[in-house]
Design a protein around this motif. Sequence first.
Motif, PDB file in Angstrom:
ATOM      1  N   ARG A 116      55.543  43.912  34.971  1.00  0.00           N
ATOM      2  CA  ARG A 116      54.518  44.199  35.971  1.00  0.00           C
ATOM      3  C   ARG A 116      53.922  42.904  36.492  1.00  0.00           C
ATOM      4  N   LEU A 117      53.145  43.028  37.561  1.00  0.00           N
ATOM      5  CA  LEU A 117      52.620  41.860  38.270  1.00  0.00           C
ATOM      6  C   LEU A 117      51.111  41.944  38.452  1.00  0.00           C
ATOM      7  N   VAL A 118      50.470  40.768  38.398  1.00  0.00           N
ATOM      8  CA  VAL A 118      49.079  40.626  38.820  1.00  0.00           C
ATOM      9  C   VAL A 118      49.062  39.497  39.848  1.00  0.00           C
ATOM     10  N   LEU A 119      48.765  39.819  41.084  1.00  0.00           N
ATOM     11  CA  LEU A 119      48.774  38.844  42.180  1.00  0.00           C
ATOM     12  C   LEU A 119      47.333  38.531  42.572  1.00  0.00           C
ATOM     13  N   VAL A 120      46.949  37.280  42.441  1.00  0.00           N
ATOM     14  CA  VAL A 120      45.571  36.854  42.690  1.00  0.00           C
ATOM     15  C   VAL A 120      45.557  35.918  43.899  1.00  0.00           C
ATOM     16  N   ASP A 121      45.102  36.411  45.047  1.00  0.00           N
ATOM     17  CA  ASP A 121      45.064  35.604  46.275  1.00  0.00           C
ATOM     18  C   ASP A 121      46.395  34.873  46.465  1.00  0.00           C
ATOM     19  N   ALA A 122      47.469  35.651  46.445  1.00  0.00           N
ATOM     20  CA  ALA A 122      48.819  35.092  46.401  1.00  0.00           C
ATOM     21  C   ALA A 122      49.346  34.729  47.791  1.00  0.00           C
ATOM     22  N   ILE A 123      50.248  33.745  47.831  1.00  0.00           N
ATOM     23  CA  ILE A 123      50.955  33.453  49.067  1.00  0.00           C
ATOM     24  C   ILE A 123      52.070  34.481  49.255  1.00  0.00           C
ATOM     25  N   GLY A 124      52.467  34.676  50.499  1.00  0.00           N
ATOM     26  CA  GLY A 124      53.549  35.607  50.769  1.00  0.00           C
ATOM     27  C   GLY A 124      53.705  35.932  52.235  1.00  0.00           C
TER      28      GLY A 124
END
Length: 314
Positions: A159-167
């Motif tokens: 699973r993933l936790v994305l914190v103010d991620a680029i994309g």
Amino acid sequence: MRISQGLRWLALAVFLILAAGIGLSWATDRSADSLKARWATAPSQFLEVQGMQVHLRDEGPKDDPEPILLIHGTSASLHTWDGWTAALTSQHRVIRMDLPGFGLTGPAPDNDYRIERYADFIVALMDKLQIRQAALAGNSLGGGIAWRTAVQHPERVSRLVLVDAIGYPLQSTSVPLGFRLAQIDWLKPVMRQLLPRRMIEGSVRNVYANPDKVSPELVDRYYELTLRAGNRESLTQRMKLRETDALSAGLIKTIGQPTLILWGAQDRLITEPSGQRFHQDIASSQYVVFEGLGHVPQEEDPERTVQAVKAFLN
């Protein structure tokens, strides 16, 4: 005659001011060994991965069937996760590292700082630690690395936790001065020798919603680890890359892992609409926005932000 003499005195005064400014900003590289006493205290260790001595910390129960890897952002280090680690290690195995090009790990031997290369690095690190599968959490660049690892190696990411991620294409309303200068080619020779501490302080304050939370020790950490030999050159190489484009949207939509998306409402570098887009494009995602926090919410307010992570992991 008097005017000419006055101009000479003015020129001398300007020269002395410039010389003093350069003297105060003069900052040559520091070796990793010289920085370890302050920034690699226990439980830090160094592990050889892909030809690098990777600085990492591996804490919590080693029999945890689903460890969590914490991945920092540009110009940061594993220390950005101190608060989360303290809150999670009673129940979870927590692994954090200095990415190639940053912190005490220093530059990659192949000078390759593409996102897909970082994703392969994460898997190589997991292999070295004999971890078959893990949850990945990342902030900013680290968030981009986390989701890209999930795309390239889906069987390794639970699973993933994305914190103010680029994309996605950036819609920044403010960019730290240090990031802007790192993109100017003709400044590279100068920036290898000069690094005003005040510039680093301004850059850190820029990514916080509440600049009053930026302590002198926090500035010391960012400043001193930027001086680690090779890191300034690595940053300029990294900043040349343009990876947040329309192609990312297609990749992000393929993510099937359960995903928690966290965002600072006052993030001016990667603004909150990017968080909404992640939530729209990842079918199995949850979305939490934190008022009063900026681009590094896990560092600015670890106690508040980690609560959502605890609920997600448990």
